[in-house]
Design an enzyme around this catalytic site. Structure first.
Site, PDB file in Angstrom:
ATOM      1  N   ASP A   1     -36.560  47.519   9.983  1.00  0.00           N
ATOM      2  CA  ASP A   1     -36.243  47.885   8.455  1.00  0.00           C
ATOM      3  C   ASP A   1     -36.669  47.229   6.801  1.00  0.00           C
ATOM      4  O   ASP A   1     -36.999  47.689   6.166  1.00  0.00           O
ATOM      5  CB  ASP A   1     -34.370  47.279   7.805  1.00  0.00           C
TER       6      ASP A   1
ATOM      7  N   ASP B   1     -39.966  49.064   5.425  1.00  0.00           N
ATOM      8  CA  ASP B   1     -40.528  48.761   3.406  1.00  0.00           C
ATOM      9  C   ASP B   1     -41.631  48.513   2.555  1.00  0.00           C
ATOM     10  O   ASP B   1     -41.687  48.961   2.013  1.00  0.00           O
ATOM     11  CB  ASP B   1     -39.124  48.260   2.202  1.00  0.00           C
TER      12      ASP B   1
HETATM   13  C1  IPM Z   1     -32.822  52.140   5.776  1.00  0.00           C
HETATM   14  C2  IPM Z   1     -31.658  51.686   5.363  1.00  0.00           C
HETATM   15  C3  IPM Z   1     -30.200  51.569   5.804  1.00  0.00           C
HETATM   16  C4  IPM Z   1     -30.932  50.469   7.070  1.00  0.00           C
HETATM   17  C5  IPM Z   1     -29.709  51.395   5.347  1.00  0.00           C
HETATM   18  C6  IPM Z   1     -28.955  52.358   4.198  1.00  0.00           C
HETATM   19  C7  IPM Z   1     -27.344  50.800   6.236  1.00  0.00           C
HETATM   20  O1  IPM Z   1     -31.622  50.845   4.581  1.00  0.00           O
HETATM   21  O2  IPM Z   1     -32.487  54.006   7.264  1.00  0.00           O
HETATM   22  O3  IPM Z   1     -34.007  51.272   6.197  1.00  0.00           O
HETATM   23  O4  IPM Z   1     -30.140  49.721   6.738  1.00  0.00           O
HETATM   24  O5  IPM Z   1     -31.130  50.948   8.461  1.00  0.00           O
HETATM   25 MG    MG Z   2     -34.322  49.860   4.954  1.00  0.00          MG
END
Ligand code: IPM
Ligand code: MG
Length: 359
Positions: A247, A251
């Site tokens: 996660d 990003d």
């Molecule tokens: C992602 C998002 C989700 C996650 C959230 C919205 C639960 O950040 O898809 O990366 O953490 O998986």
């Molecule tokens: Mg995420």
């Protein structure tokens, strides 16, 4: 070919970006002679408002009855104070688990037209950014026991992080198979200097390596990986990692390619039914203003055609239409360079329309 697609518009910018993706899919159906039908599914904050539950059973069932699921984004400040198990995000987690989609595939690839939008120095970008994060999606700390207890008069919150060998093995295989189809280099990312779950992770990855002698396996600690992604992203081909690390790293990886608004993702399990979504969130601050970038969702729809429906040339057509629109200089706000000479600022709808024009 007829396909039924479950459509989750979601919250915030979700409905407007999904709308553009559906218009693109309609154009693909027309051009290539397919029939796509859509079943609306409520999930997230809107489902809490309507049904008192972020993912009612009936809505999960609609997804399980579909050929594939397309999702915008869920969540927003309106639901900040609802209790943990009822949060919009919990709907998404229950959907992923309910569909059994344990493998989340997140590409980090720089579009040459957007190279100047990357925050990295030009000489780093010039070495190339083209890797893929394979993120375990239905295990680990997201799905362990969550509880808040009172000890010695104060609250203590506990989130459990567990992985079984089998959970690691099945995502590990996806990592190796994916690397085999690309540059044959797999980097397994963990925190084995601290966590038992990571030591087990590393052990299973090395056991699997014997079955994939053509793939070069390396190990990297997650903190180091976060650093390497900005220091020299060209070193990566495929990264395989657990849920929360994936996660966070995805990003970071999206940002170095210019904008999180450009990145799609696919989530698959044992069947061809997948869940396709952009990796960005619901961006409630810009919702309803027609400024959101629909490209992440449009590319997610392309991934759905490629991976769930075996429609390779249709997926290629969408990706090349996106590329042509970028070539022509059309930019939503998030990908507009500091010096916008030669670029035209467009909104969400116009971006969708331009892509369709090229299809
Ligand atoms: C992602 C998002 C989700 C996650 C959230 C919205 C639960 O950040 O898809 O990366 O953490 O998986
Ligand atoms: Mg995420």
């Amino acid at each position: 070919m007829a396909q039924n697609i479950a459509v989750i518009r979601g919250d915030g910018i979700g409905p407007e970006i999904v709308e553009q993706a559906l218009l693109v899919l309609n154009r693909v159906a027309e051009r290539f002679g397919h029939e796509f039908t859509y079943t609306d599914v409520d999930m997230g904050g809107n489902a809490i408002d309507k049904w008192g539950d972020p993912l009612p059973q009936e809505m999960l069932q609609r997804c399980l009855d579909s050929d594939s699921v397309l999702l915008g984004a869920v969540g927003g400040p309106k639901w900040n104070d609802v209790p943990g198990p009822m949060r919009p995000e919990k709907g998404l987690l229950r959907l992923r688990a309910g569909m059994g989609v344990y493998s989340n595939n997140r590409p980090a690839k720089i579009w040459p037209q957007l190279a100047s939008a990357s925050p990295l120095k030009q000489e780093i970008v010039d070495k190339g950014i083209d890797f893929l994060i394979v993120r375990e999606l239905i295990g680990g700390i997201y799905f362990g026991k969550h509880e808040t207890v009172t000890e010695n008069g104060e609250k203590v919150a506990i989130d459990e992080l567990r992985y079984s060998e089998e959970e690691i093995r099945r995502i590990g295989r996806i990592g190796f198979e994916t690397a085999r189809k690309r540059g044959k280099r797999l980097c397994s990312v963990e925190k084995s200097n601290v966590l038992d779950s990571s030591r087990l992770w590393k052990k299973v990855m090395h056991e699997l390596a014997a079955e994939y002698p053509d793939v070069a396996l390396s190990d990297m600690l997650v903190d180091n990986c976060a650093m390497q992604i900005v220091r020299d992203p060209s070193q990566f081909d495929v990264i395989v990692t657990e849920n929360m690390f994936g996660d966070i790293l995805s990003d970071e990886a999206s940002m170095i390619t210019g904008s999180i608004g450009m990145i799609p993702s696919s989530s698959l399990g044992q069947t061809s039914r997948g869940l396709y979504e952009p990796i960005h969130g619901s961006a409630p601050d810009i919702a309803g203003k027609d400024v959101a970038n629909p490209i992440g969702t449009i590319l997610a729809a392309a991934m759905m055609l490629r991976y769930s429906f075996d429609m390779e040339k249709e997926a290629d057509a969408i990706e090349s239409a996106v590329s042509q629109v970028l070539d022509a200089g059309y930019r939503t706000r998030d990908i507009l360079p500091a010096d916008p000479t030669g670029c035209t600022l467009v909104g969400c709808q116009e971006m969708g329309r331009r892509i369709i024009e090229n299809l």
